[in-house]
Design a protein around this motif. Structure first.
Motif, mmCIF file in Angstrom:
data_model
loop_
_atom_site.group_PDB
_atom_site.id
_atom_site.type_symbol
_atom_site.label_atom_id
_atom_site.label_comp_id
_atom_site.label_asym_id
_atom_site.label_seq_id
_atom_site.Cartn_x
_atom_site.Cartn_y
_atom_site.Cartn_z
ATOM 1 N N ALA A 1 0.842 -1.195 0.000
ATOM 2 C CA ALA A 1 0.000 0.000 0.000
ATOM 3 C C ALA A 1 0.878 1.246 0.000
ATOM 4 O O ALA A 1 1.888 1.293 0.701
ATOM 5 N N PRO A 2 0.523 2.242 -0.784
ATOM 6 C CA PRO A 2 1.339 3.460 -0.852
ATOM 7 C C PRO A 2 1.227 4.272 0.431
ATOM 8 O O PRO A 2 0.223 4.183 1.147
ATOM 9 N N PRO A 3 2.255 5.057 0.719
ATOM 10 C CA PRO A 3 2.234 5.864 1.944
ATOM 11 C C PRO A 3 1.240 7.017 1.840
ATOM 12 O O PRO A 3 0.829 7.387 0.751
ATOM 13 N N VAL A 4 0.886 7.552 2.969
ATOM 14 C CA VAL A 4 0.044 8.741 3.006
ATOM 15 C C VAL A 4 0.876 9.916 3.519
ATOM 16 O O VAL A 4 1.926 9.716 4.120
ATOM 17 N N ASN A 5 0.383 11.106 3.252
ATOM 18 C CA ASN A 5 1.100 12.278 3.735
ATOM 19 C C ASN A 5 0.443 12.933 4.932
ATOM 20 O O ASN A 5 1.077 13.701 5.652
ATOM 21 N N THR A 6 -0.815 12.641 5.118
ATOM 22 C CA THR A 6 -1.527 13.239 6.245
ATOM 23 C C THR A 6 -2.401 12.182 6.902
ATOM 24 O O THR A 6 -2.759 11.177 6.295
ATOM 25 N N PHE A 7 -2.749 12.451 8.153
ATOM 26 C CA PHE A 7 -3.683 11.561 8.830
ATOM 27 C C PHE A 7 -5.055 11.628 8.171
ATOM 28 O O PHE A 7 -5.808 10.658 8.168
ATOM 29 N N ALA A 8 -5.359 12.809 7.612
ATOM 30 C CA ALA A 8 -6.683 12.991 7.028
ATOM 31 C C ALA A 8 -6.919 12.053 5.846
ATOM 32 O O ALA A 8 -8.057 11.697 5.537
ATOM 33 N N GLU A 9 -5.835 11.645 5.187
ATOM 34 C CA GLU A 9 -5.981 10.750 4.045
ATOM 35 C C GLU A 9 -6.438 9.359 4.447
ATOM 36 O O GLU A 9 -6.873 8.574 3.613
ATOM 37 N N ILE A 10 -6.278 9.068 5.724
ATOM 38 C CA ILE A 10 -6.638 7.727 6.177
ATOM 39 C C ILE A 10 -7.939 7.826 6.949
ATOM 40 O O ILE A 10 -8.131 8.732 7.752
ATOM 41 N N ASP A 11 -8.785 6.893 6.731
ATOM 42 C CA ASP A 11 -10.041 6.900 7.445
ATOM 43 C C ASP A 11 -9.903 6.131 8.743
ATOM 44 O O ASP A 11 -10.189 4.949 8.825
ATOM 45 N N LEU A 12 -9.438 6.847 9.751
ATOM 46 C CA LEU A 12 -9.220 6.182 11.036
ATOM 47 C C LEU A 12 -10.428 6.282 11.945
ATOM 48 O O LEU A 12 -10.465 5.658 12.991
ATOM 49 N N GLY A 13 -11.385 7.082 11.550
ATOM 50 C CA GLY A 13 -12.571 7.255 12.396
ATOM 51 C C GLY A 13 -12.477 8.530 13.211
ATOM 52 O O GLY A 13 -11.388 8.986 13.559
ATOM 53 N N GLU A 14 -13.628 9.087 13.503
ATOM 54 C CA GLU A 14 -13.664 10.410 14.144
ATOM 55 C C GLU A 14 -13.058 10.386 15.550
ATOM 56 O O GLU A 14 -12.289 11.266 15.919
ATOM 57 N N ALA A 15 -13.386 9.363 16.311
ATOM 58 C CA ALA A 15 -12.887 9.325 17.693
ATOM 59 C C ALA A 15 -11.365 9.273 17.720
ATOM 60 O O ALA A 15 -10.716 9.988 18.490
ATOM 61 N N LEU A 16 -10.812 8.458 16.869
ATOM 62 C CA LEU A 16 -9.350 8.336 16.823
ATOM 63 C C LEU A 16 -8.722 9.629 16.312
ATOM 64 O O LEU A 16 -7.719 10.106 16.846
ATOM 65 N N ASN A 17 -9.357 10.206 15.303
ATOM 66 C CA ASN A 17 -8.852 11.484 14.794
ATOM 67 C C ASN A 17 -8.829 12.549 15.882
ATOM 68 O O ASN A 17 -7.903 13.358 15.954
ATOM 69 N N LYS A 18 -9.851 12.519 16.708
ATOM 70 C CA LYS A 18 -9.905 13.497 17.786
ATOM 71 C C LYS A 18 -8.732 13.298 18.749
ATOM 72 O O LYS A 18 -8.107 14.253 19.205
ATOM 73 N N ASN A 19 -8.434 12.049 19.036
ATOM 74 C CA ASN A 19 -7.297 11.777 19.925
ATOM 75 C C ASN A 19 -5.973 12.170 19.285
ATOM 76 O O ASN A 19 -5.061 12.628 19.962
ATOM 77 N N ILE A 20 -5.901 11.985 17.994
ATOM 78 C CA ILE A 20 -4.683 12.397 17.298
ATOM 79 C C ILE A 20 -4.504 13.907 17.446
ATOM 80 O O ILE A 20 -3.402 14.394 17.694
ATOM 81 N N ARG A 21 -5.620 14.633 17.331
ATOM 82 C CA ARG A 21 -5.535 16.079 17.530
ATOM 83 C C ARG A 21 -5.173 16.401 18.976
ATOM 84 O O ARG A 21 -4.357 17.279 19.244
ATOM 85 N N ARG A 22 -5.772 15.682 19.920
ATOM 86 C CA ARG A 22 -5.449 15.915 21.326
ATOM 87 C C ARG A 22 -3.966 15.702 21.592
ATOM 88 O O ARG A 22 -3.362 16.364 22.415
ATOM 89 N N CYS A 23 -3.413 14.722 20.895
ATOM 90 C CA CYS A 23 -1.987 14.448 21.058
ATOM 91 C C CYS A 23 -1.126 15.442 20.295
ATOM 92 O O CYS A 23 0.094 15.363 20.332
ATOM 93 N N LYS A 24 -1.777 16.324 19.567
ATOM 94 C CA LYS A 24 -1.077 17.317 18.746
ATOM 95 C C LYS A 24 -0.207 16.670 17.676
ATOM 96 O O LYS A 24 0.867 17.181 17.341
#
Length: 595
Positions: A133-156
């Motif tokens: 699988a090719p690499p991604v450049n941002t977390f947004a490109e991956i569908d990790l789910g809203e809750a996980l995305n929120k934690n990623i933001r919390r972790c800065k």
DNA sequence: AAAAAAT
């Protein structure tokens, strides 16, 4: 002079007060993960990304059963809770701390705001395997789910580190993975995100344990070689899993098992463990691996070396874990010697090999010095270093010093001597109680005792911010251990210093050390080069000195394979003469130096 | 030879 660190001690003690395992009281009301934090009905049909095994005494709930029962022997009324995410969330201890702002500050400072991404921009990457699988450049490109995305933001986490960019898509595509990545470059998240995301979107399964047996069935297992590393992985994973409904439990030895059993009984999706305690839990039938969909080995080469391999084999091959192919397996380390890769392939199925980084790029961040010091002069030499640091203001909370020694007794002795000489130190090693070990680590992290004397128990994986200086008071026998030790500094793109005391006792390491330093663009002292030239060809204890830059897929080295005899090739590894023997035919600097 | 990991 005392006041400076005493003040720091007071401050940091205050700051550190809350960091112990004071989880908020949480009621043991079980809610199956597929009922937590999701729209109650609609999502129960989400397809499972990885083929989930259906062991014989497990009933796969793959029908339209909205009222899916718990995966463990919880009271049947349990699913009254899951229909609103709020009901559960309120009961989950906030891993970010009581006040979000404060937590964010501390957290960001520790790991992420501070990541110097420029230091990682040019890192070379190698993958092998089919259909990677090719690499991604941002977390947004991956569908990790809203809750996980929120934690990623919390972790800065602003953007993924190189290992995350590559490893996450590969894992999400369902492939097994053997990954090498630099120290401190975000490995934990690289295997955690796909696991959490996969569990969240996974198909609800349930099982029916034998009556009266309080067996739990984690979906993911993360193994690590030391208790403190397991604790660290647990803490980090809890942040990522916060309010996702995915429950993370840690189990390790040296601590009372009862609390861990209670944690398990409240339900576990991801189990982080050290091998010994896990075997205990398996033999007590308190944990079953039947439902494991994800297996991650952190410090995988360490987990598969001589001391650990039988235990790991027992857990992975002789208990009830689904076989390769029926689970997803991810192995991470900074170093991956060839012989360990061979062992590891037993646990993998059609895996992708991924290597991110190389000597000469990221490890440039660590300035390595080697000094010739006789055994009898080591203490006074260390004292000189420490006095110099003190004079330069390099000490205290923002400049910790980690001193590695060879033996547990040696660690105690050096600690006492340092304290007697007015350098506040503590020590961590396997002869101390777990309580003492954890206290020592906290005290060091907080700057309360800015010097930590450690055995190899602290060599791998531990993320200790503000370690400015790693001193190899005694050098290890294995160059890979050296790589891991110095990797306790220079983390997250920050600079660090590593000083080694070398003498005749370390002759067998000379060549590997000189090579490593050269590959990382370090100044190699002439005397060390002469030592290296004199030392024997790769033989002896440092058999990896030649082939050890093994973060290259062994499957790619077919031209060197010795008639397919995997097990009896040791004699060819020594690096005698022919180019194929030394470094497997690739030049210095291809890879290595990672966590 | 040493370290780690269960009690």
């Amino acid at each position: 002079m005392r006041t400076s660190w005493a003040d720091l001690a007071v401050n940091s003690a205050a700051e550190n007060g809350g960091t112990s395992n004071s989880t908020a009281p949480s009621r043991p009301v079980y809610v199956p993960p597929h009922l937590r934090n999701r729209a109650p009905a609609a999502e129960s049909h989400a397809p499972a990304p990885a083929p989930a095994p259906a062991p014989s005494n497990v009933i796969a709930n793959n029908n339209n059963n909205n009222n899916a029962g718990p995966r463990w022997s919880a009271p049947p009324h349990a699913n009254g809770w899951g229909n609103t995410s709020v009901g559960w969330d309120r009961r989950e201890a906030n891993p970010f701390g009581d006040q979000e702002e404060k937590a964010e500050e501390a957290f960001g400072e520790q790991e992420n705001t501070g990541i110097n991404f420029d230091a990682y921009e040019d890192i070379p990457v190698e993958t092998s395997g089919e259909n990677v699988a090719p690499p991604v450049n941002t977390f947004a490109e991956i569908d990790l789910g809203e809750a996980l995305n929120k934690n990623i933001r919390r972790c800065k986490y602003v953007k993924p580190t190189p290992i995350q960019r590559h490893a996450i898509p590969i894992s999400l595509s369902g492939r097994d993975l053997m990954a090498c990545a630099q120290t401190g470059s975000g490995k934990t998240a690289a295997f955690c995100f796909p696991i959490i995301s996969g569990i969240m979107r996974g198909q609800p399964l349930q099982q029916r344990p034998p009556r009266g047996v309080r067996t739990v069935y984690p979906l993911a297992l993360v193994l690590s070689p030391t208790r403190e590393l397991s604790m660290q992985i647990h803490e980090e994973t809890r942040k990522f899993a916060y309010q996702t409904g995915v429950r993370v439990v840690v189990a390790y030895g040296g601590a009372p098992i009862n609390q861990q059993l209670r944690d398990l009984e409240r339900g576990v999706d991801i189990l982080v463990a050290t091998p010994g305690r896990l075997v205990d839990l398996l033999e007590r039938a308190r944990v079953s691996l039947q439902m494991i969909r994800y297996l991650a080995l952190d410090e995988a080469d360490r987990m598969l070396d001589m001391g650990f391999e039988p235990q790991i084999r027992k857990i992975v091959e002789q208990m009830d874990m689904p076989p390769p192919g029926a689970r997803q397996t991810m192995l991470f380390s900074a170093t991956f010697p060839k012989e360990i890769q061979r062992l590891a392939s037993d646990f993998l199925s059609n895996y992708v090999f991924l290597t991110v980084g190389r000597v000469g790029s990221s490890t440039d961040l660590i300035v390595q010095r080697v000094e010739y010091v006789q055994e009898s002069d080591k203490r006074s030499h260390l004292m000189d270093l420490l006095h110099a640091q003190r004079a330069n203001g390099v000490q205290g909370k923002q400049a910790l010093t980690l001193v590695f020694v060879e033996t547990k007794k040696g660690a105690d002795a050096l600690e006492h001597w340092l304290c007697r000489n007015n350098f506040p130190a503590t020590t961590i090693h396997g002869d101390r109680t777990q309580q003492e070990r954890e206290l020592a680590l906290r005290s060091f992290k907080s700057g309360n005792t800015p010097i930590l004397v450690a055995t190899d128990v602290a060599a791998r994986g531990l993320d200790i911010p503000h370690v400015a200086h790693v001193v190899n008071f005694d050098l290890p026998n294995d160059i890979d251990d050296y790589v891991h030790r110095i990797g306790r500094t220079g983390r997250a793109g920050k600079k660090g210093l590593a000083t080694a005391f070398f003498n005749d006792n370390n002759a067998s390491l000379a060549r590997a050390l000189a090579d490593l330093m050269q590959e990382s663009n370090q100044e190699v002292p002439d005397w060390l080069s002469r030592y290296a030239a004199r030392s024997t060809f790769g033989g002896g204890r440092n058999r990896r000195s030649g082939g050890r830059f093994g973060a290259r897929d062994i499957r790619k080295e077919g031209s060197f394979s010795r008639g397919g005899s995997d097990y009896y090739s040791a004699g060819n590894n020594g690096g005698y003469g022919a180019p194929s023997g030394y470094a497997g035919g690739y030049g210095p600097g291809v890879t290595s130096a990672w966590d």
